[in-house]
Design a protein around this motif. Structure first.
Motif, PDB file in Angstrom:
ATOM      1  N   ASP A  54       1.017  61.126  19.748  1.00 19.29           N
ATOM      2  CA  ASP A  54      -0.366  61.151  19.259  1.00 19.29           C
ATOM      3  C   ASP A  54      -1.282  60.765  20.414  1.00 19.29           C
ATOM      4  O   ASP A  54      -0.955  59.872  21.206  1.00 19.29           O
ATOM      5  CB  ASP A  54      -0.559  60.158  18.113  1.00 19.29           C
ATOM      6  N   GLY A  57      -6.513  59.467  19.195  1.00 22.66           N
ATOM      7  CA  GLY A  57      -6.739  59.188  17.785  1.00 22.66           C
ATOM      8  C   GLY A  57      -6.430  60.376  16.890  1.00 22.66           C
ATOM      9  O   GLY A  57      -6.863  60.424  15.748  1.00 22.66           O
ATOM     10  N   LYS A  58      -5.677  61.349  17.390  1.00 24.46           N
ATOM     11  CA  LYS A  58      -5.317  62.536  16.607  1.00 24.46           C
ATOM     12  C   LYS A  58      -3.815  62.586  16.397  1.00 24.46           C
ATOM     13  O   LYS A  58      -3.045  62.334  17.303  1.00 24.46           O
ATOM     14  CB  LYS A  58      -5.775  63.797  17.345  1.00 24.46           C
ATOM     15  N   SER A  59      -3.413  62.952  15.177  1.00 23.62           N
ATOM     16  CA  SER A  59      -1.997  63.062  14.856  1.00 23.62           C
ATOM     17  C   SER A  59      -1.399  64.324  15.471  1.00 23.62           C
ATOM     18  O   SER A  59      -1.952  65.413  15.340  1.00 23.62           O
ATOM     19  CB  SER A  59      -1.799  63.095  13.342  1.00 23.62           C
ATOM     20  N   THR A  85      -9.110  52.643  11.249  1.00 26.47           N
ATOM     21  CA  THR A  85      -9.925  53.846  11.315  1.00 26.47           C
ATOM     22  C   THR A  85      -9.245  54.939  10.503  1.00 26.47           C
ATOM     23  O   THR A  85      -8.095  54.803  10.090  1.00 26.47           O
ATOM     24  CB  THR A  85     -10.125  54.316  12.769  1.00 26.47           C
ATOM     25  N   VAL A  87      -8.435  59.093  10.631  1.00 26.51           N
ATOM     26  CA  VAL A  87      -8.418  60.300  11.461  1.00 26.51           C
ATOM     27  C   VAL A  87      -8.203  61.518  10.565  1.00 26.51           C
ATOM     28  O   VAL A  87      -7.584  61.433   9.510  1.00 26.51           O
ATOM     29  CB  VAL A  87      -7.324  60.225  12.556  1.00 26.51           C
ATOM     30  N   SER A  88      -8.740  62.650  11.002  1.00 24.70           N
ATOM     31  CA  SER A  88      -8.552  63.909  10.274  1.00 24.70           C
ATOM     32  C   SER A  88      -7.285  64.584  10.761  1.00 24.70           C
ATOM     33  O   SER A  88      -7.048  64.686  11.966  1.00 24.70           O
ATOM     34  CB  SER A  88      -9.745  64.834  10.502  1.00 24.70           C
ATOM     35  N   ARG A  89      -6.489  65.057   9.819  1.00 24.66           N
ATOM     36  CA  ARG A  89      -5.254  65.756  10.140  1.00 24.66           C
ATOM     37  C   ARG A  89      -5.492  67.264  10.180  1.00 24.66           C
ATOM     38  O   ARG A  89      -6.496  67.745   9.665  1.00 24.66           O
ATOM     39  CB  ARG A  89      -4.179  65.404   9.099  1.00 24.66           C
ATOM     40  N   PRO A 102      -2.554  56.627  14.666  1.00 28.02           N
ATOM     41  CA  PRO A 102      -2.222  57.072  13.311  1.00 28.02           C
ATOM     42  C   PRO A 102      -0.899  56.449  12.846  1.00 28.02           C
ATOM     43  O   PRO A 102       0.013  56.224  13.647  1.00 28.02           O
ATOM     44  CB  PRO A 102      -2.091  58.595  13.466  1.00 28.02           C
TER      45      PRO A 102
END
Length: 129
Positions: A54, A57-59, A85, A87-89, A102
């Motif tokens: 990751d 901050g993104k999966s 926080t 995060v958008s997946r 994440p």
């Protein structure tokens, strides 16, 4: 023997206080003792993990990866606070992150306190408070 009992009771009390503080703050996870020390756990007491791949901050764990490493999903209306926080997946769902990482559970952890995913393929890490 009595000293051992007192130490165990003190540790349990400290854990309860820490868990209550997290719950009061609206944190999506709490802290529990595992065979590898204190770790973040979900609402069922299952260990949480971070993934070295990751970034930003993104999966990077989607599709088949997410089937084995389910993300800690943030419910609609959840709001970030402090070290927590959202995060958008890639699939549009929202996932909790701790200190920018994440969080995931591991399907091979069968009971609360299992830490079978720690060090898996040298890219999965037990999430520490």
């Amino acid at each position: 023997m009595l000293n051992h009992f007192i130490r165990a009771a003190s540790a349990a009390a400290a854990l309860c206080i820490a868990t209550a503080a997290l719950a009061a703050a609206g944190a999506p996870a709490s802290t529990a003792q595992t065979s590898k020390g204190a770790a973040l756990v979900d609402g069922r007491g299952m260990s949480l993990y971070t993934f070295d791949n990751d970034a930003g901050g993104k999966s990077a764990c989607n599709g088949p990866c997410a089937a084995i490493w389910p993300p800690l999903i943030a419910a609609s209306g959840s709001s970030a606070a402090g070290d927590w926080t959202i995060v958008s997946r890639d699939d549009g769902s929202a996932q909790w992150a701790y200190k920018g990482h994440p969080l995931y559970t591991f399907t091979k952890d069968g009971t609360p306190g299992d830490v079978n995913g720690d060090g898996f393929k040298n890219v999965w890490r037990l999430a520490k408070p």
